[in-house]
Design a protein around this motif. Structure first.
Motif, mmCIF file in Angstrom:
data_model
loop_
_atom_site.group_PDB
_atom_site.id
_atom_site.type_symbol
_atom_site.label_atom_id
_atom_site.label_comp_id
_atom_site.label_asym_id
_atom_site.label_seq_id
_atom_site.Cartn_x
_atom_site.Cartn_y
_atom_site.Cartn_z
ATOM 1 N N GLN A 196 0.647 -1.006 -0.130
ATOM 2 C CA GLN A 196 0.074 0.108 0.067
ATOM 3 C C GLN A 196 1.008 1.212 -0.079
ATOM 4 O OE1 GLN A 196 -2.182 1.124 3.622
ATOM 5 N NE2 GLN A 196 -4.159 1.292 2.184
ATOM 6 N N THR A 197 2.144 1.278 0.839
ATOM 7 C CA THR A 197 2.765 2.291 0.814
ATOM 8 C C THR A 197 3.335 2.665 -0.596
ATOM 9 O OG1 THR A 197 3.403 1.755 3.116
ATOM 10 C CG2 THR A 197 5.049 3.488 1.822
ATOM 11 N N VAL A 198 3.957 1.525 -1.295
ATOM 12 C CA VAL A 198 4.332 1.757 -2.486
ATOM 13 C C VAL A 198 3.480 1.931 -3.589
ATOM 14 C CG1 VAL A 198 5.729 0.357 -4.550
ATOM 15 C CG2 VAL A 198 6.106 0.047 -2.350
ATOM 16 N N ASP A 199 2.093 1.685 -3.330
ATOM 17 C CA ASP A 199 1.264 2.126 -4.582
ATOM 18 C C ASP A 199 0.770 3.504 -4.230
ATOM 19 O OD1 ASP A 199 -1.104 1.241 -6.307
ATOM 20 O OD2 ASP A 199 -2.232 2.414 -4.506
ATOM 21 N N ARG A 200 0.901 4.043 -2.698
ATOM 22 C CA ARG A 200 0.662 5.332 -2.718
ATOM 23 C C ARG A 200 1.934 6.287 -3.242
ATOM 24 N NH1 ARG A 200 -1.582 5.039 3.595
ATOM 25 N NH2 ARG A 200 -3.738 4.659 3.096
ATOM 26 N N ALA A 201 2.985 5.902 -2.768
ATOM 27 C CA ALA A 201 4.196 6.600 -3.546
ATOM 28 C C ALA A 201 4.143 6.532 -4.827
ATOM 29 C CB ALA A 201 5.383 5.874 -2.980
ATOM 30 N N LEU A 203 -4.254 11.745 -2.534
ATOM 31 C CA LEU A 203 -3.912 10.144 -2.026
ATOM 32 C C LEU A 203 -5.003 9.789 -0.912
ATOM 33 C CD1 LEU A 203 0.096 10.265 -1.594
ATOM 34 C CD2 LEU A 203 -1.509 9.414 -3.399
ATOM 35 N N GLY A 204 -5.629 10.693 -0.383
ATOM 36 C CA GLY A 204 -6.750 10.562 0.754
ATOM 37 C C GLY A 204 -5.834 10.123 2.117
ATOM 38 N N VAL A 205 -4.805 10.795 2.453
ATOM 39 C CA VAL A 205 -4.028 10.496 3.649
ATOM 40 C C VAL A 205 -3.780 11.745 4.229
ATOM 41 C CG1 VAL A 205 -2.900 8.432 2.390
ATOM 42 C CG2 VAL A 205 -1.893 10.769 2.382
ATOM 43 N N HIS A 206 -3.298 11.542 5.577
ATOM 44 C CA HIS A 206 -2.847 12.605 6.319
ATOM 45 C C HIS A 206 -1.696 13.225 5.883
ATOM 46 C CE1 HIS A 206 -1.419 15.141 10.027
ATOM 47 N NE2 HIS A 206 -2.898 15.028 10.328
ATOM 48 N N LYS A 207 -1.233 14.363 6.003
ATOM 49 C CA LYS A 207 -0.029 15.490 5.625
ATOM 50 C C LYS A 207 1.202 14.547 5.982
ATOM 51 C CE LYS A 207 -2.078 20.010 4.762
ATOM 52 N NZ LYS A 207 -1.793 21.338 5.308
ATOM 53 N N SER A 208 1.030 14.220 7.117
ATOM 54 C CA SER A 208 2.348 13.297 7.621
ATOM 55 C C SER A 208 2.925 12.349 6.867
ATOM 56 C CB SER A 208 2.249 13.108 9.212
ATOM 57 O OG SER A 208 1.146 12.333 9.438
#
Length: 254
Positions: A3-8, A29-34
């Motif tokens: 999932q991390t690779v996909d988001r990156a 991405l639908g994720v937190h800024k951090s």
């Protein structure tokens, strides 16, 4: 981890649209800024993205260098060959692959006809540039200035009554081929040989190679050969998709 690779990786097409700030990346991405910041820092560390002075991110130079290196190492013949073989198995006729190099159009692959009557053509041999269907496709993709300059430099041997007679006629033919997206040689080089061809395009949309199906009149008429054009174009499109990276290659299960 996947999932991390996909988001990156999802960040890269976003930045291809233009520079974006941290908030825009996070929202897409639908994720937190951090989380977005962590992904951007990782990509930045590998040179795949670059942070500008205005704190927005854009694609990094390393990404372009990798893309250029990948393109230079792509072997279009290796990619195209299985497709050419399948087309040959389907129609039975001779299939060629050609490229334009150093002001010559050269055959770089050939799959022989299943019929007893064979074509005299060899891998590495230049084609008859003013009449060959593959040559018309490759040269039609040149700029207007390049096409005119080349047309004026060429000789126009009259192989048959259907050969291209002069530069003006050649340029008209190239304009037609450029507009319709395919080409033919119907007895222009040899009275008894007909050919239909389609372009293979790279990631930039330019014609990188051309492929054709050829057959003698004693095996199939010109009209019958032309009915194969949709199949030839589908094959060329499939090769283009794989060569340009638009169509992922299916992995064979282990």
């Amino acid at each position: 981890m996947s999932q991390t690779v996909d988001r990156a990786l999802s960040i890269l097409p976003l930045l291809a649209e233009g520079p974006a700030d941290l908030g825009q990346v996070a929202d897409r991405l639908g994720v937190h800024k951090s989380t977005a910041l962590r992904l951007l820092r990782t990509l930045h560390g590998h040179g795949l993205v670059y942070r500008q002075a205005d704190q927005r991110y854009r694609l990094g130079a390393r990404l372009f260098a990798l893309a250029q290196e990948a393109m230079e190492n792509l072997d279009i013949r290796e990619i195209a060959h299985p497709h050419l073989v399948r087309l040959n198995e389907s129609c039975g006729h001779t299939v060629h692959l050609a490229v334009y190099e150093e002001h010559e159009v050269l055959y770089i692959d050939k799959v022989e006809s299943r019929y007893p009557v064979r074509m005299y053509s060899r891998i590495g041999k230049p084609v008859a540039i003013t009449v060959a269907a593959v040559a018309k496709l490759l040269l039609a993709d040149l700029s207007d200035t390049e096409r005119r300059a080349l047309a004026e430099q060429l000789d126009y041997p009259l192989y048959t009554a259907r050969s291209t007679p002069n530069a003006a006629a050649f340029l008209r033919e190239l304009d037609k081929v450029r507009e319709q997206g395919w080409a033919t040689d119907l007895g222009g080089h040899e009275e008894s040989i007909n050919c239909v061809a389609a372009p293979i395009r790279g990631a930039d949309g330019r014609v990188a190679a051309a492929m054709s199906v050829s057959a003698p009149n004693v095996v199939v008429t010109a009209d019958e050969l032309l009915t194969l054009l949709p199949q030839v174009r589908r094959t060329a499109d499939a090769i283009s998709g794989e060569y340009s990276g638009r169509t992922p290659v299916k992995e064979t299960p282990a």
